[in-house]
Scaffold this motif. Structure first.
Motif, mmCIF file in Angstrom:
data_model
loop_
_atom_site.group_PDB
_atom_site.id
_atom_site.type_symbol
_atom_site.label_atom_id
_atom_site.label_comp_id
_atom_site.label_asym_id
_atom_site.label_seq_id
_atom_site.Cartn_x
_atom_site.Cartn_y
_atom_site.Cartn_z
ATOM 1 N N PRO A 35 0.531 -1.266 0.438
ATOM 2 C CA PRO A 35 0.194 0.392 -0.206
ATOM 3 C C PRO A 35 0.727 1.336 0.384
ATOM 4 O O PRO A 35 2.054 0.802 0.414
ATOM 5 N N LYS A 36 0.326 2.149 -0.468
ATOM 6 C CA LYS A 36 1.788 3.905 -0.522
ATOM 7 C C LYS A 36 1.224 3.884 1.191
ATOM 8 O O LYS A 36 0.557 3.922 1.294
ATOM 9 N N GLY A 37 2.711 3.992 0.921
ATOM 10 C CA GLY A 37 3.315 4.573 1.782
ATOM 11 C C GLY A 37 3.916 3.973 2.971
ATOM 12 O O GLY A 37 4.724 4.179 3.818
ATOM 13 N N SER A 38 3.845 2.104 2.520
ATOM 14 C CA SER A 38 4.374 1.049 3.322
ATOM 15 C C SER A 38 5.457 0.962 3.016
ATOM 16 O O SER A 38 5.798 1.251 2.044
ATOM 17 N N THR A 39 6.521 0.542 4.391
ATOM 18 C CA THR A 39 8.095 0.176 4.159
ATOM 19 C C THR A 39 8.155 -0.871 5.139
ATOM 20 O O THR A 39 7.276 -1.662 5.206
ATOM 21 N N MET A 40 9.315 -1.708 4.297
ATOM 22 C CA MET A 40 9.542 -3.060 5.147
ATOM 23 C C MET A 40 10.379 -2.255 6.352
ATOM 24 O O MET A 40 10.701 -1.157 6.512
ATOM 25 N N VAL A 56 -8.176 -2.365 6.867
ATOM 26 C CA VAL A 56 -7.642 -2.439 8.398
ATOM 27 C C VAL A 56 -5.853 -2.491 9.187
ATOM 28 O O VAL A 56 -6.076 -1.846 9.764
ATOM 29 N N ILE A 57 -5.021 -3.491 7.921
ATOM 30 C CA ILE A 57 -4.239 -3.531 8.326
ATOM 31 C C ILE A 57 -2.955 -2.954 7.513
ATOM 32 O O ILE A 57 -3.287 -2.793 6.009
ATOM 33 N N PRO A 109 6.086 -6.095 5.999
ATOM 34 C CA PRO A 109 7.246 -6.940 6.400
ATOM 35 C C PRO A 109 8.389 -6.960 6.957
ATOM 36 O O PRO A 109 8.945 -5.118 6.752
ATOM 37 N N ASP A 110 8.834 -7.884 7.086
ATOM 38 C CA ASP A 110 9.748 -7.821 8.433
ATOM 39 C C ASP A 110 10.907 -8.338 6.799
ATOM 40 O O ASP A 110 10.720 -9.000 6.081
#
Length: 267
Positions: free
Chosen positions: A66-71, A156-157, A161-162
């Motif tokens: 999703p936009k803005g998400s990173t590892m 909602v999640i 990811p690690d």
């Protein structure tokens, strides 16, 4: 009085020389293989660097988050250790032809001529097929797999990811597809050494289809995309292996008795 001819017994130092020479040769081949991996590792460490290489291999996942998400990195030293491990993995894969050549150079002196004609094509084809399996996984499977996963993720999640989990996942997938693409080589070896026949392989098609889906369900994540991709690839490669086995048997067949007699008479 002339000296009598010295007898070499199994316990004599002369009998130990061939064994020691083989150990020395094995050591030299291992050193060269490790050196090849080390050279590639140093080059990759300079460019694109461990961080840049990890960014490249994680691109299929990042592109579908999703936009803005990173590892994220849960471990304290994970931001340092994981990119180094990825660099070492890629270095081994790039240096794989050199490693396999050292294996070939070590065993070649003990092979017959028709066996040498068999081993070298197998080494080349197994290397190429492994690369094809890894490339297929990276360029085709990863994109569709991550799209499929994100489509099922609840809104909602927030996916983060690690990096160690992603490294483990990537290694599993690369090994699964790289190994699965070796099916033609395995079939050619089995047929060449008389363990099975081409006719038997043809009669086992239906069983192999079931086995391919079972193997895919075991070694891949529990999703339809990766399991189907791996199973279908194995089924298609099974057919390729049957066709290749016919030609390899003729190409690497041992010389007939007449040819052996002719070679011994000229030697």
């Amino acid at each position: 009085m002339s000296d009598s001819k010295k007898t070499v017994t199994p316990d004599s130092p002369e009998a130990e020389q061939p064994f020691i020479s083989h150990l020395i040769e094995l050591r030299n081949r291992l050193i060269r293989a490790i050196a090849a991996i080390g050279v590639v590792f140093i080059v990759l460490s300079i460019y694109p660097g461990p961080s840049g290489l990890f960014d490249l291999l994680s691109h299929p996942l990042i592109a579908h988050l999703p936009k803005g998400s990173t590892m994220i990195a849960i471990g304290v030293i994970s931001p340092f250790v994981v990119p180094i491990k990825v660099t070492l993995l890629v270095a081994f894969m790039i240096a794989l032809p050199a490693v396999l050549y050292q294996v070939w150079a070590f065993v070649a002196p003990g092979l017959y001529t028709h066996e040498k004609r068999l081993v070298m094509p197998l080494i080349v084809s197994s290397t190429v097929l492994f690369y094809m399996g890894v490339a297929f996984c990276y360029f085709f499977v990863f994109g569709r797999l991550f799209t499929f996963i994100q489509s099922f993720a609840p809104k909602v999640i927030t996916a983060a990811p690690d990096i160690e989990a992603y490294l483990s996942f990537m290694l599993t997938m690369f090994m699964a597809f790289g190994t699965a693409f070796e099916v033609p080589v395995v079939l050619m070896v089995l047929v060449r050494f008389g363990l099975v026949t081409v006719e038997q392989l043809k009669s086992w098609r239906s069983y192999f289809i079931v086995a391919a889906f079972i193997i895919a369900a075991i070694v891949t994540p529990p999703d339809v995309v990766s399991q189907t991709s791996l199973a279908v690839s194995m089924i298609l490669l099974f057919e390729v292996g049957i066709l290749a086995a016919k030609y390899l048997v003729k190409y690497s067949a041992p010389p007939s008795e007449d040819e052996q007699d002719a070679q011994s008479s000229t030697s």
